[in-house]
Design an enzyme around this catalytic site. Sequence first.
Site, PDB file in Angstrom:
ATOM      1  N   SER A  26      14.550  22.739 -14.617  1.00  0.00           N
ATOM      2  CA  SER A  26      13.343  23.509 -14.889  1.00  0.00           C
ATOM      3  C   SER A  26      13.751  24.861 -15.436  1.00  0.00           C
ATOM      4  CB  SER A  26      12.545  23.693 -13.596  1.00  0.00           C
ATOM      5  OG  SER A  26      11.691  24.822 -13.715  1.00  0.00           O
ATOM      6  N   GLU A  30       9.559   9.361 -16.312  1.00  0.00           N
ATOM      7  CA  GLU A  30       8.163   9.725 -16.552  1.00  0.00           C
ATOM      8  C   GLU A  30       7.729   9.329 -17.962  1.00  0.00           C
ATOM      9  OE1 GLU A  30       7.256  13.846 -14.674  1.00  0.00           O
ATOM     10  OE2 GLU A  30       9.431  13.691 -14.865  1.00  0.00           O
ATOM     11  N   HIS A  40       0.833  -1.222   0.000  1.00  0.00           N
ATOM     12  CA  HIS A  40       0.000   0.000   0.000  1.00  0.00           C
ATOM     13  C   HIS A  40       0.864   1.266   0.000  1.00  0.00           C
ATOM     14  CE1 HIS A  40      -3.378  -2.678   1.315  1.00  0.00           C
ATOM     15  NE2 HIS A  40      -2.377  -3.277   1.930  1.00  0.00           N
ATOM     16  N   LYS A  76      15.283  22.447  -9.335  1.00  0.00           N
ATOM     17  CA  LYS A  76      14.654  21.199  -9.755  1.00  0.00           C
ATOM     18  C   LYS A  76      15.616  20.214 -10.401  1.00  0.00           C
ATOM     19  CE  LYS A  76      10.374  20.851 -10.361  1.00  0.00           C
ATOM     20  NZ  LYS A  76       9.461  19.931  -9.704  1.00  0.00           N
TER      21      LYS A  76
END
Length: 455
Positions: free
Chosen positions: A274, A287, A153, A280
């Site tokens: 970024s 992704e 979980h 960042k």
Amino acid sequence: MWGGRFAVRPDDLMQAINVSIGFDRRLAEQDLAGSHAHAAMLRKQGVITSEDEAAIQSGLNAIAGEIQDGTFPFREEFEDIHMNVEARLRELIGPAAGRLHTARSRNDQVAVDFRLWVREACDRTLAQLLRLQVALLDRAEQHAATLMPGFTHLQPAQPVTFGHHLMAYLEMFGRDAGRFADARTRMNECPLGAAALAGSPFPIDREATATALGFDRPTANSLDSVSDRDFALEALAAATLCGIHLSRLAEELVIWTTPQFGFVRLSDAFSTGSSIMPQKRNPDAAELVRAKVGRLMGSFTQLTIVMKGLPLAYSKDMQEDKVPTFEAFDALELSLAAMTGMILDLEPAVDRMAAAAGAGFSTATDLADWLVRTLDMPFREAHHVTGAAVKRAEALGVDLPGLPLAEFQALCQGITPAVFEVLTPAASAGSRQSYGGAAPDQVRLQVARWRERLA
Ligand code: ARG
């Protein structure tokens, strides 16, 4: 090609919807291979003369050269790769070109071309999967004893090792390799010679062309031969499952590289910045691997829908088999390569992972197991006592190993100082010696087993 029956050129719209050269040009190499084998067989069987065969073979070689150096004229007016090659062959060698299509149809031609392409795609994928598996294996061996939390979980569950976690993916990609290999075995039958749909009246030798093209045998039913696209669907199904596994691993990389988790760092080479937020470090490659599975599933779905409800034998619908298949394997190839790159690149934050491995009372099960083993307590009762210990520790703001002995004993008289030996994450993971368990020895055993399997 069909000027005998037709007086008028196709409407522009007819050509626009019918034309496939824009994408089936990717079958050029396979189309030439099929034609080489077919021409050689026709000559051996006495269907065409040696002179014609020689002209055809050298013409096909010239075309291969043109394709290689980018001078081959791919022309929309010739619709697809098969007619483009034949038209060019006629320009190069004259009327003998017209004999190549004896005992053959574009229906068995495209079936063999596409099967060859999908077979090669499976072989490339298998080679890539092997590289990914070896990368995972190397990292798993390096980190067989590196502690990390195991989750269910996405909540801390029990300590495991980073090696154990990576080896889980080795199993998944191993099953993927099995599926590609299995699909490859089943698809390795040659449809050439099925001709349009019913076979040929010429004395063709289908065993010979099958062998020449590296197939195990010819397909056994001419109708099935030209209407079957199971091989592509099976490959796309295997690709989709593989994409799901890649996507899950990518998701873990995305989570692990967050500052909140901070389990893993990807180097500058596999991170992006970024344009506005200077702090960042984004895991874009992970992704995108996570997202590419959408293309794979989409391709599989597209082709299942194209094929469902098609009557025997060939229908032009089947021309729509190529784009999804090409797209899917392009996406898979890039995803596998990027994932392998990230696995080799990543650096685990060993101390942070070890600290996290002990957080969240992750050794509670070890306490319950100790009560069962040492005090012969029924597991349900041990579960209850342990729950109370966790509650007490939480109230005192300590972890389980930090709970004083007196507190343990207030819950259960029989608890001795020996209990603390099982409450560390290292002891917990190390104790899971059951076959396939998280203990570093077990991880190393599986690493050795996989090394042998992949050798
Ligand atoms: N371009 C066609 C395809 O990809 C080749 C087969 C055409 N056959 C036909 N009977 N029109 O499926």
